[in-house]
Design a protein around this motif. Sequence first.
Motif, mmCIF file in Angstrom:
data_model
loop_
_atom_site.group_PDB
_atom_site.id
_atom_site.type_symbol
_atom_site.label_atom_id
_atom_site.label_comp_id
_atom_site.label_asym_id
_atom_site.label_seq_id
_atom_site.Cartn_x
_atom_site.Cartn_y
_atom_site.Cartn_z
ATOM 1 N N GLY B 86 0.785 -1.234 0.000
ATOM 2 C CA GLY B 86 0.000 0.000 0.000
ATOM 3 C C GLY B 86 0.815 1.281 0.000
ATOM 4 N N ASP B 87 2.086 1.218 0.484
ATOM 5 C CA ASP B 87 2.871 2.458 0.581
ATOM 6 C C ASP B 87 3.727 2.742 -0.641
ATOM 7 N N LEU B 88 3.729 1.853 -1.597
ATOM 8 C CA LEU B 88 4.582 2.060 -2.771
ATOM 9 C C LEU B 88 3.983 3.110 -3.698
ATOM 10 N N THR B 89 4.823 3.728 -4.521
ATOM 11 C CA THR B 89 4.297 4.602 -5.574
ATOM 12 C C THR B 89 3.669 3.704 -6.636
ATOM 13 N N LEU B 90 2.835 4.271 -7.480
ATOM 14 C CA LEU B 90 2.150 3.443 -8.473
ATOM 15 C C LEU B 90 3.107 2.789 -9.474
ATOM 16 N N PRO B 91 4.126 3.504 -9.961
ATOM 17 C CA PRO B 91 5.053 2.785 -10.853
ATOM 18 C C PRO B 91 5.748 1.616 -10.156
ATOM 19 N N GLU B 92 6.099 1.785 -8.868
ATOM 20 C CA GLU B 92 6.717 0.670 -8.119
ATOM 21 C C GLU B 92 5.741 -0.493 -7.987
ATOM 22 N N LEU B 93 4.501 -0.136 -7.669
ATOM 23 C CA LEU B 93 3.454 -1.133 -7.500
ATOM 24 C C LEU B 93 3.255 -1.940 -8.778
ATOM 25 N N PHE B 94 3.220 -1.244 -9.900
ATOM 26 C CA PHE B 94 2.986 -1.887 -11.184
ATOM 27 C C PHE B 94 4.133 -2.847 -11.527
ATOM 28 N N GLN B 95 5.367 -2.433 -11.174
ATOM 29 C CA GLN B 95 6.497 -3.323 -11.430
ATOM 30 C C GLN B 95 6.429 -4.587 -10.587
ATOM 31 N N MET B 96 6.058 -4.435 -9.319
ATOM 32 C CA MET B 96 5.932 -5.599 -8.426
ATOM 33 C C MET B 96 4.876 -6.549 -8.969
ATOM 34 N N TRP B 97 3.759 -5.970 -9.366
ATOM 35 C CA TRP B 97 2.665 -6.750 -9.929
ATOM 36 C C TRP B 97 3.151 -7.483 -11.180
#
Lengths: 210, 210
Positions: B86-97
Amino acid sequence: MTNGGELRRRSTPEETARRVLEAAAAEFVERGYDGAVISDIARRAGVSSGAIYPRWPHKNDLMLAAIEHLLEQLRPERRIEELGLGDLTLPELFQMWGASLLTSDSVRDVLGQVFGSARSNAAIQQRLQHFLDEQADEFCRLVEQAKDEGSCSPEHETAALALLIHSIGIGTHLLLSGGLSDRYVPSEKGWVALLAHVINGLAPPTDPNH
Amino acid sequence: MTNGGELRRRSTPEETARRVLEAAAAEFVERGYDGAVISDIARRAGVSSGAIYPRWPHKNDLMLAAIEHLLEQLRPERRIEELGLGDLTLPELFQMWGASLLTSDSVRDVLGQVFGSARSNAAIQQRLQHFLDEQADEFCRLVEQAKDEGSCSPEHETAALALLIHSIGIGTHLLLSGGLSDRYVPSEKGWVALLAHVINGLAPPTDPNH
């Protein structure tokens, strides 16, 4: 009721076989593997069931041949040839292909049905694997060609880029065949612009002194 | 043979229901809608078949509830919460996904089975549509948030970008569940680097004077 009757009198065995395969493919797309019925396929092709058994003794033989026939028509090289896109640059080609994803319903139905039937039929599963590998191979070849032409930077892993293209293709078809609501389907303009932006971003960085 | 027996003695009705749904979901993933058998589900859950019928009188009721239960666990918000992202930025989140797409087998099997069963079952088809729309809605929301945060340029159509993300997700899962050969599966490093490159290319152009 005599659908195909006039043609039938002068059909060669090859023409008859092609007609039977097309009827079987249409039945498969409409009713699935389990729901397809040989007598309906014969009626649809304008032949007797007796004309089918010598070549395809079991329903399984006929349905696998029909799936083969369908998948053959979906091969990217073949579609590119048919659309007369052979002279385009690869980024142009990719954009045309991307735009076609929003509209090509027949492909969508075929793939949805093949993925569905593969879960419970090992022969279809094997054929699907072979098809996915052939497509992946073709996408890898196109990526390598784009690298040679200078429209794609060599920094990108070929398999990664091929998987990205492949997943966008399969994913879009299955989302739309799965019934995604129209309100989530982008405008063709917005979709093509986004794909163009993504493709152009894969080119090698330009020299800022030029 | 007394699998779950000790738990059973003190189970609340809610716990029993959850255990039945999980057993039904596992049966569905392994054998499909048509192949699932109530008595096997009961055995797997450590309950008698008689404990299932009062709540789910027909196999259809139980299987739809099980699919609902599976799809609920696949919702992106839920997965993001569970992974503590939940605390990641959206680009970071998208990469993890994106990275998780290469590895998360259970999702893959569920989706392959749901897409397959939807072709021949209108209730599953309807549930799948609802799930795809919910996911699309969530992706649209994330794209809008990225635009607000300045990590995505407003020039990109929200629905186009949401479809791109959605199709990469669904497509990758189905390609891998469809049996794409390992030689066409990229390295995690190459895949994540490519996704990062694509995501970063969606940001608004930076001012060259800075």
